[in-house]
Design an enzyme around this catalytic site. Structure first.
Site, short mmCIF file in Angstrom:
data_model
loop_
_atom_site.label_atom_id
_atom_site.label_comp_id
_atom_site.label_asym_id
_atom_site.label_seq_id
_atom_site.Cartn_x
_atom_site.Cartn_y
_atom_site.Cartn_z
N MET A 1 0.81 -1.22 0.00
CA MET A 1 0.00 0.00 0.00
C MET A 1 0.83 1.26 0.00
O MET A 1 0.35 2.33 -0.35
CB MET A 1 -0.94 0.01 1.21
N GLY A 2 2.07 1.19 0.41
CA GLY A 2 2.86 2.40 0.50
C GLY A 2 4.26 2.14 0.98
O GLY A 2 4.77 1.02 0.89
N VAL A 4 7.02 2.73 4.34
CA VAL A 4 7.08 2.95 5.79
C VAL A 4 8.39 3.65 6.13
O VAL A 4 9.45 3.26 5.66
CB VAL A 4 6.97 1.61 6.54
N LYS A 18 3.55 5.82 7.56
CA LYS A 18 3.21 5.15 6.30
C LYS A 18 2.67 6.18 5.32
O LYS A 18 1.69 6.88 5.61
CB LYS A 18 2.18 4.06 6.52
N ASP A 112 -6.12 -9.12 6.08
CA ASP A 112 -4.82 -9.42 5.48
C ASP A 112 -3.82 -9.85 6.53
O ASP A 112 -2.67 -9.38 6.56
CB ASP A 112 -4.30 -8.20 4.71
#
Length: 432
Positions: A1-2, A4, A18, A112
């Protein structure tokens, strides 16, 4: 998702920052769901979760700040040191179950749960990334929430989800930590087919643990245990030492954050409007790791040794990829060592220059004392020697020998003292 990043709050507390990838940030539906999930995630206060500190789904890019956990992911620990023993597995399972209980009580489904979303702290496991997986359902980058190999049958078949979906993933994660693959390995389609249609193989698991995992992997969500039931069955006895194997505990010790000293220069590097409740944007430190690569079937590393934060640039900030100590500090230490080495060499040379003639004088003076009875004079007594050739009396010869030997011994002692002092000073400069 991105991505960190390791960051610091204005008060100096370590946090994980994040930043969401642009492919998600351009989707309005993703932002809407991200905001609703973050609001729910703020209510999660479990001891085995990394709580949300702050977030801004409307920012460019969207960001979220959570508590920093000093420890590797379960995925990394297993890859480097292999399966865990039964005692560790029970502590691990109890901690994850307690985290899921807190997440479900807040009205969330993790969606998840996998080894890379579980961090290993010194005081137990921590579940991360809860409350944001649902937002990816609206993204065009993924077909479904979850990770191949750790998804429940209802996720794979597109049925409505309940918290029991996390319990199925819990069973897969715990079996994975024991070195067992209940549905085997292979390509994603084949693995997904076995999860939906075949029964798990739990060969190799300790009997009691295998029975618990088997109930978690039931096809019918209603037949799976709740987190509270799992916690009761897995609750470990009181432990006197580390709950992890020694090599994994070493990984935690090495990853503990080393905070920069509180100097004005460091303080200026941290945005006064950094991550904190109600602030508009977080400070953006040096990059630590990608949360996950563009491929949804792969997992990226989570936490890495931290780096000093940097203030964000208005657009397209340059993020250093290497983490090193401050160059000024390195230069200062190097210059200091070179200066001490130079002083050592100079003082050593001076000590040698003074000690050698001083020892020679002492030896000569002592020898002349023996020679006095024979009428000899020292090397400083040229005039006395000339007088002796003209027939000096015995008292004159004795005074000559006694005077010169005493002077040489005195000079030798003084020189010896100075030389020893120089040698001691040189030795002190040699010390690190």
């Amino acid at each position: 998702m991105g991505e960190v990043f390791f960051g610091l709050t204005p008060g100096g507390r370590p946090v994980a920052v994040k930043l969401i990838h642009q492919v998600h940030a351009t989707n309005p539906e993703f932002r809407r769901r991200f905001q609703s999930e973050i609001e729910a995630a703020r209510k999660v206060n479990g001891l085995h979760t990394a709580g949300v500190v702050d977030a801004d789904p409307a920012a460019e890019p969207p960001w979220m700040v959570t508590a920093f956990i000093a420890g590797p992911s379960l995925e990394r620990a297993l890859a480097e040191h292999g399966p865990f023993p039964d005692a560790t597995l029970r502590v691990l399972g109890a901690g994850i179950a307690e985290a899921l209980e807190a997440i479900h009580e807040a009205g969330l489904i993790h969606r998840d749960l996998k080894p890379s979303n579980i961090l290993l702290g010194a005081d137990g496991p921590r579940v991360i990334d809860f409350g944001i997986a649902r937002a990816t359902d609206a993204s065009q980058a993924t077909a479904m929430a979850g990770t191949p190999g750790f998804m429940s049958p209802e996720i794979l078949t597109g049925e409505s989800l309940t918290p029991a979906a996390d319990i199925f993933a819990f069973g897969l994660v715990l079996a994975h930590a024991a070195g067992v693959r209940p549905f085997g390995e292979g390509p994603q389609p084949a693995l997904s087919y076995r999860i939906v249609h075949q029964e798990p193989s739990l060969t190799g698991l300790e009997h009691g643990l295998g029975e618990i995992i088997g109930r978690c992997l039931a096809k019918d969500p209603a037949e799976r245990p709740t987190p509270a039931e799992l916690l009761q069955e897995l609750a470990p006895p009181m432990l006197g030492g580390s709950w992890l194997p020694a090599p994994v505990q070493t990984m935690i010790d090495q990853q503990a954050p080393r905070m920069p000293s509180a100097t004005p220069q460091n303080a200026a590097d941290v945005d006064s409007e950094g991550p904190g409740l109600g602030t508009p944007a977080p400070a953006v430190p040096e990059r630590v790791a990608d949360v996950g690569p563009p491929n949804p079937g792969q997992d990226g590393p989570r936490n890495s040794p931290p780096a000093r934060p940097r203030k964000p640039a208005p657009a397209n900030p340059q993020r250093p990829r290497e983490m090193a100590g401050p160059p000024a500090t390195q230069r200062s230490r190097s210059g200091g060592l070179q200066g001490r080495e130079w002083q050592f060499r100079v003082l050593s040379l001076l000590a040698i220059v003074v000690l050698v003639p001083s020892l020679a004088m002492l030896i000569t003076g002592a020898a002349e004392g023996v020679q006095r009875v024979q009428g000899g004079c020292s090397l400083f007594a040229a005039r006395a020697n000339a007088a002796e050739a003209a027939g000096p009396t015995a008292p004159v010869r004795a005074a000559c020998g006694e005077s010169n030997s005493a002077a040489e011994i005195l000079l030798g002692v003084l020189g010896l003292g100075i030389g020893v002092s120089l040698a001691v000073g040189a030795r002190n400069r040699r010390r690190p």
